[in-house]
Motif scaffolding. Structure first.
Motif, PDB file in Angstrom:
ATOM      1  N   VAL A  53       9.642   4.319 -13.807  1.00  0.00           N
ATOM      2  CA  VAL A  53       8.209   4.105 -13.594  1.00  0.00           C
ATOM      3  C   VAL A  53       7.738   5.108 -12.558  1.00  0.00           C
ATOM      4  N   HIS A  54       6.642   5.776 -12.859  1.00  0.00           N
ATOM      5  CA  HIS A  54       5.997   6.723 -11.950  1.00  0.00           C
ATOM      6  C   HIS A  54       4.684   6.083 -11.515  1.00  0.00           C
ATOM      7  N   LEU A  55       4.575   5.757 -10.242  1.00  0.00           N
ATOM      8  CA  LEU A  55       3.394   5.074  -9.730  1.00  0.00           C
ATOM      9  C   LEU A  55       2.623   6.012  -8.809  1.00  0.00           C
ATOM     10  N   THR A  56       1.367   6.230  -9.124  1.00  0.00           N
ATOM     11  CA  THR A  56       0.532   7.135  -8.338  1.00  0.00           C
ATOM     12  C   THR A  56      -0.020   6.429  -7.110  1.00  0.00           C
ATOM     13  N   ILE A  57       0.202   7.038  -5.953  1.00  0.00           N
ATOM     14  CA  ILE A  57      -0.392   6.586  -4.690  1.00  0.00           C
ATOM     15  C   ILE A  57      -0.782   7.849  -3.934  1.00  0.00           C
ATOM     16  N   LEU A  77      -1.143  -2.837  -2.746  1.00  0.00           N
ATOM     17  CA  LEU A  77      -0.745  -3.526  -3.978  1.00  0.00           C
ATOM     18  C   LEU A  77       0.209  -2.660  -4.790  1.00  0.00           C
ATOM     19  N   ARG A  78      -0.050  -1.365  -4.830  1.00  0.00           N
ATOM     20  CA  ARG A  78       0.839  -0.466  -5.575  1.00  0.00           C
ATOM     21  C   ARG A  78       2.210  -0.392  -4.913  1.00  0.00           C
ATOM     22  N   LEU A  79       2.225  -0.376  -3.576  1.00  0.00           N
ATOM     23  CA  LEU A  79       3.519  -0.379  -2.870  1.00  0.00           C
ATOM     24  C   LEU A  79       4.274  -1.676  -3.146  1.00  0.00           C
ATOM     25  N   LEU A  85       9.527  -3.706  -8.569  1.00  0.00           N
ATOM     26  CA  LEU A  85      10.251  -2.995  -9.630  1.00  0.00           C
ATOM     27  C   LEU A  85      11.636  -2.565  -9.168  1.00  0.00           C
ATOM     28  N   THR A  86      11.717  -1.987  -7.972  1.00  0.00           N
ATOM     29  CA  THR A  86      13.024  -1.510  -7.502  1.00  0.00           C
ATOM     30  C   THR A  86      13.968  -2.672  -7.227  1.00  0.00           C
ATOM     31  N   ARG A 119      10.457   3.087   2.087  1.00  0.00           N
ATOM     32  CA  ARG A 119      10.636   1.723   2.612  1.00  0.00           C
ATOM     33  C   ARG A 119      10.609   0.677   1.504  1.00  0.00           C
ATOM     34  N   ASN A 120       9.869   0.958   0.461  1.00  0.00           N
ATOM     35  CA  ASN A 120       9.720  -0.013  -0.622  1.00  0.00           C
ATOM     36  C   ASN A 120      10.672   0.238  -1.787  1.00  0.00           C
TER      37      ASN A 120
END
Length: 187
Positions: A53-57, A77-79, A85-86, A119-120
């Motif tokens: 998964v590639h999450l844009t932040i 929320l994205r973090l 997921l991890t 960290r996440n």
């Protein structure tokens, strides 16, 4: 993970098909924290397939995030989605794309995003300069005029001949991102 996904669950239905397969290699790129809803399903897929998964932040600055992406979920929320997921065993890459000159391109800003990604539980981080194709420029330049009027001239000059920035700037951003990734031990 478009807003309609909450109601129609089309992406989830596709993932359920993938869960019955083996040997697939695919990625999902999104800005939505809704992706974490399917963490358990993706973990099941990951047992027999390669998924990422590639999450844009683009920033952790809540005010700036609201300006740049008014309809996207808040960075926190994205973090949270990265973490969920991890923890489920799904590899996640955080994308700080696009890097916009004089808006979110400082080393401090990019470092904050990368540090939070690490960290996440994210396994990788990337960031690359904004490119402005003519159709995007029609929307982005008026946005700049309204929110960042002091930058309009610079952006027009930088993007008048090409949708892609050339020369020192992209090289500087690449070097900056390499340093930041090394600092936080991310691929």
């Amino acid at each position: 993970y478009q807003p309609a996904e909450r109601r129609f669950q089309i992406t989830r239905q596709i993932l359920e098909v993938f869960a019955g397969e083996h040997g697939l290699d695919f990625g999902i790129t999104t800005k939505s924290d809704l992706v974490s809803r399917d963490a358990a399903l993706m973990a099941r897929i990951a047992r027999k397939n390669k998924i990422r998964v590639h999450l844009t932040i683009t920033t952790l600055d809540e005010r700036l995030a609201r300006l740049l992406e008014p309809r996207a979920p808040r960075p926190a929320l994205r973090l949270g989605a990265v973490k969920k997921l991890t923890e489920a065993g799904v590899p996640v890459s955080v994308l700080a794309h696009p890097v916009m000159p004089l808006i979110n391109d400082s080393e401090e800003s990019l470092d904050r995003v990368c540090a939070a990604a690490a960290r996440n539980g994210a396994s990788s981080f990337s960031a690359a300069p904004l490119f402005l194709k003519p159709c995007a420029a029609q929307v982005f330049l008026p946005f700049l005029e309204e929110r960042f009027p002091h930058l309009v001239r610079r952006y027009r000059e930088r993007f008048e001949k090409s949708a892609y920035l050339r020369g020192h700037y992209p090289e500087m951003i690449a070097e900056r991102v390499d340093r930041i990734r090394s600092r936080h031990k991310l691929a």
